[in-house]
Design a protein around this motif. Structure first.
Motif, short mmCIF file in Angstrom:
data_model
loop_
_atom_site.label_atom_id
_atom_site.label_comp_id
_atom_site.label_asym_id
_atom_site.label_seq_id
_atom_site.Cartn_x
_atom_site.Cartn_y
_atom_site.Cartn_z
N ILE A 186 0.84 -1.21 0.00
CA ILE A 186 0.00 0.00 0.00
C ILE A 186 0.87 1.25 0.00
CG2 ILE A 186 -1.60 1.36 1.41
CD1 ILE A 186 -2.96 -1.21 2.22
N GLN A 187 1.98 1.22 0.74
CA GLN A 187 2.88 2.37 0.76
C GLN A 187 3.46 2.61 -0.63
OE1 GLN A 187 4.54 4.86 3.42
NE2 GLN A 187 4.19 5.44 1.30
N ASN A 188 3.87 1.54 -1.29
CA ASN A 188 4.44 1.68 -2.63
C ASN A 188 3.41 2.24 -3.60
OD1 ASN A 188 6.69 1.11 -4.55
ND2 ASN A 188 5.15 -0.22 -5.46
N GLN A 189 2.19 1.73 -3.53
CA GLN A 189 1.12 2.20 -4.40
C GLN A 189 0.78 3.66 -4.09
OE1 GLN A 189 -1.86 -0.74 -3.49
NE2 GLN A 189 -1.41 -1.92 -5.35
N THR A 190 0.79 4.01 -2.81
CA THR A 190 0.48 5.38 -2.42
C THR A 190 1.53 6.35 -2.93
OG1 THR A 190 -0.72 4.67 -0.43
CG2 THR A 190 0.15 6.92 -0.45
N ALA A 191 2.80 5.98 -2.80
CA ALA A 191 3.86 6.84 -3.29
C ALA A 191 3.76 7.04 -4.79
CB ALA A 191 5.22 6.26 -2.92
N LEU A 192 3.43 5.99 -5.53
CA LEU A 192 3.27 6.09 -6.97
C LEU A 192 2.07 6.98 -7.31
CD1 LEU A 192 3.85 5.34 -9.89
CD2 LEU A 192 2.58 3.20 -9.53
N ALA A 193 0.94 6.73 -6.64
CA ALA A 193 -0.27 7.51 -6.93
C ALA A 193 -0.08 8.98 -6.55
CB ALA A 193 -1.46 6.91 -6.18
N LEU A 194 0.59 9.23 -5.43
CA LEU A 194 0.84 10.60 -5.01
C LEU A 194 1.77 11.29 -5.99
CD1 LEU A 194 0.38 12.79 -2.93
CD2 LEU A 194 2.19 11.77 -1.53
N SER A 195 2.80 10.59 -6.45
CA SER A 195 3.71 11.14 -7.45
C SER A 195 2.97 11.46 -8.74
CB SER A 195 4.85 10.15 -7.72
OG SER A 195 5.76 10.68 -8.67
N ASN A 196 2.08 10.57 -9.15
CA ASN A 196 1.30 10.82 -10.36
C ASN A 196 0.41 12.04 -10.21
OD1 ASN A 196 2.42 8.62 -11.67
ND2 ASN A 196 0.76 7.23 -11.14
N PHE A 197 -0.17 12.20 -9.04
CA PHE A 197 -1.00 13.39 -8.77
C PHE A 197 -0.16 14.65 -8.92
CE2 PHE A 197 -2.85 16.66 -6.17
CZ PHE A 197 -4.22 16.54 -6.35
N LEU A 198 1.03 14.65 -8.33
CA LEU A 198 1.89 15.82 -8.39
C LEU A 198 2.39 16.07 -9.81
CD1 LEU A 198 3.91 15.30 -5.09
CD2 LEU A 198 1.93 16.78 -5.48
N LEU A 199 2.62 15.02 -10.58
CA LEU A 199 2.98 15.18 -11.98
C LEU A 199 1.84 15.83 -12.76
CD1 LEU A 199 4.79 11.79 -12.73
CD2 LEU A 199 5.81 14.07 -12.93
N ALA A 200 0.61 15.44 -12.44
CA ALA A 200 -0.55 16.04 -13.10
C ALA A 200 -0.68 17.52 -12.74
CB ALA A 200 -1.82 15.28 -12.74
N VAL A 201 -0.34 17.87 -11.50
CA VAL A 201 -0.39 19.26 -11.06
C VAL A 201 0.68 20.09 -11.77
CG1 VAL A 201 0.02 20.81 -9.10
CG2 VAL A 201 -1.41 18.77 -8.81
N HIS A 202 1.88 19.53 -11.90
CA HIS A 202 3.02 20.30 -12.40
C HIS A 202 3.44 19.92 -13.82
CE1 HIS A 202 3.83 22.15 -8.51
NE2 HIS A 202 3.72 20.96 -7.94
N SER A 203 2.58 19.28 -14.58
CA SER A 203 2.98 18.74 -15.88
C SER A 203 3.53 19.80 -16.83
CB SER A 203 1.79 18.03 -16.55
OG SER A 203 0.78 18.98 -16.88
N LYS A 204 3.02 21.02 -16.75
CA LYS A 204 3.48 22.07 -17.66
C LYS A 204 4.90 22.53 -17.32
CE LYS A 204 -1.28 23.62 -18.35
NZ LYS A 204 -2.26 24.71 -18.16
N GLU A 205 5.38 22.14 -16.17
CA GLU A 205 6.74 22.49 -15.75
C GLU A 205 7.69 21.31 -15.92
OE1 GLU A 205 6.51 24.52 -11.74
OE2 GLU A 205 4.43 23.85 -11.95
N TRP A 206 7.36 20.39 -16.82
CA TRP A 206 8.06 19.11 -16.88
C TRP A 206 9.56 19.25 -17.10
CZ3 TRP A 206 10.72 17.42 -21.18
CH2 TRP A 206 10.47 18.09 -22.39
N VAL A 207 9.99 20.33 -17.74
CA VAL A 207 11.43 20.52 -17.98
C VAL A 207 12.19 20.66 -16.66
CG1 VAL A 207 13.17 22.05 -18.99
CG2 VAL A 207 11.06 21.56 -20.24
N ASP A 208 11.54 21.22 -15.65
CA ASP A 208 12.19 21.46 -14.35
C ASP A 208 11.89 20.38 -13.32
OD1 ASP A 208 13.31 23.91 -15.17
OD2 ASP A 208 11.40 24.93 -14.82
N LEU A 209 11.04 19.42 -13.65
CA LEU A 209 10.67 18.38 -12.69
C LEU A 209 11.80 17.37 -12.51
CD1 LEU A 209 6.96 17.66 -13.76
CD2 LEU A 209 7.77 19.08 -11.86
N PRO A 210 11.76 16.56 -11.43
CA PRO A 210 12.79 15.54 -11.21
C PRO A 210 12.93 14.65 -12.44
CG PRO A 210 11.42 15.75 -9.26
CD PRO A 210 10.77 16.58 -10.31
#
Length: 231
Positions: A186-210
């Protein structure tokens, strides 16, 4: 010796034995399972300074540490609470980081908290492409942050035959290895899902993302990546 003292002695002995055996292995697995969250926390600290609600970042980090520690000690139910806290704090930060006035109200009055649903609605109403991006990446990843949050909440609230607490003694709080393995999952799935959420929030800044997270998302999204990162 009182009955409570005897229970405490038995529980601490079991925790000690667990932490020296399966707990060490589980702690390493939890470190890997939480890695994506730590990458995001580092990115926010390094690329988003100064921001309002900065206290939520070390709070999220502390929740990661709590989850790792609880699993290593065998305390599965407590670990699930810490995992849900990771979601609550990280999502709240995505709103309050850009709203210093609202954050000041929270810190000065204790009012104006944004819950998970409030944060979802905020991003949906302020970014017309957010819902589509989140749907794309969650479908490809096969994990939904909302579904995971509901699962974690079910365990925390305990209002079903499957999640209601049933410990009769303190030693019963230490979960078996198979049950703790499910917490790591569940922790692994949560980290992935949370990361995906943050990617969706910041997708337009993808050049500067990790870079590692962007590369992982690009591989996952394949033909959908242009739609995701450009919308």
């Amino acid at each position: 010796m009182s009955a409570t003292a005897k229970q405490l002695q038995a529980a601490t002995a079991l925790i000690d034995a667990h932490s020296k055996g399966d707990g060490l292995v589980l702690a390493k697995e939890m470190e890997l399972a939480t890695a994506r969250i730590l990458v995001w926390l580092h990115w926010y600290r390094s690329h988003r300074v100064p921001l309002a609600a900065a206290d939520l970042l070390p709070g999220t980090h502390a929740s990661v540490l709590e989850a790792i520690a609880y699993v290593s000690m065998g305390l599965g139910r407590a670990a699930l609470t810490a995992i849900r806290t990771q979601i609550d704090l990280a999502l709240s930060f995505t709103f309050f980081k850009d709203h210093p006035v609202e954050w000041s109200r929270v810190t000065s009055t204790g009012e104006g908290f944004f819950l998970r649903g409030d944060v979802y609605n905020y991003h949906k109403t302020t970014d017309k492409g957010f819902v589509s991006r989140l749907g794309i990446i969650e479908t490809k990843a096969g994990v939904s942050l909302e579904t995971l949050y509901k699962t974690l909440s079910a365990h925390i609230h305990g209002q079903s035959p499957f999640t209601v607490p049933n410990s009769k003694e303190m030693k019963d709080l230490i979960w078996s290895k198979p049950k703790l393995d499910s917490v790591v999952k569940i922790q692994n799935q949560t980290a992935l899902a949370l990361s995906n959420f943050l990617l969706a929030v910041h997708s337009k800044e993808w050049v500067d993302l990790p870079p590692g997270l962007v590369s992982e998302a690009q591989t996952l999204l394949a033909e959908k990546q242009k739609e995701f990162f450009a919308s």
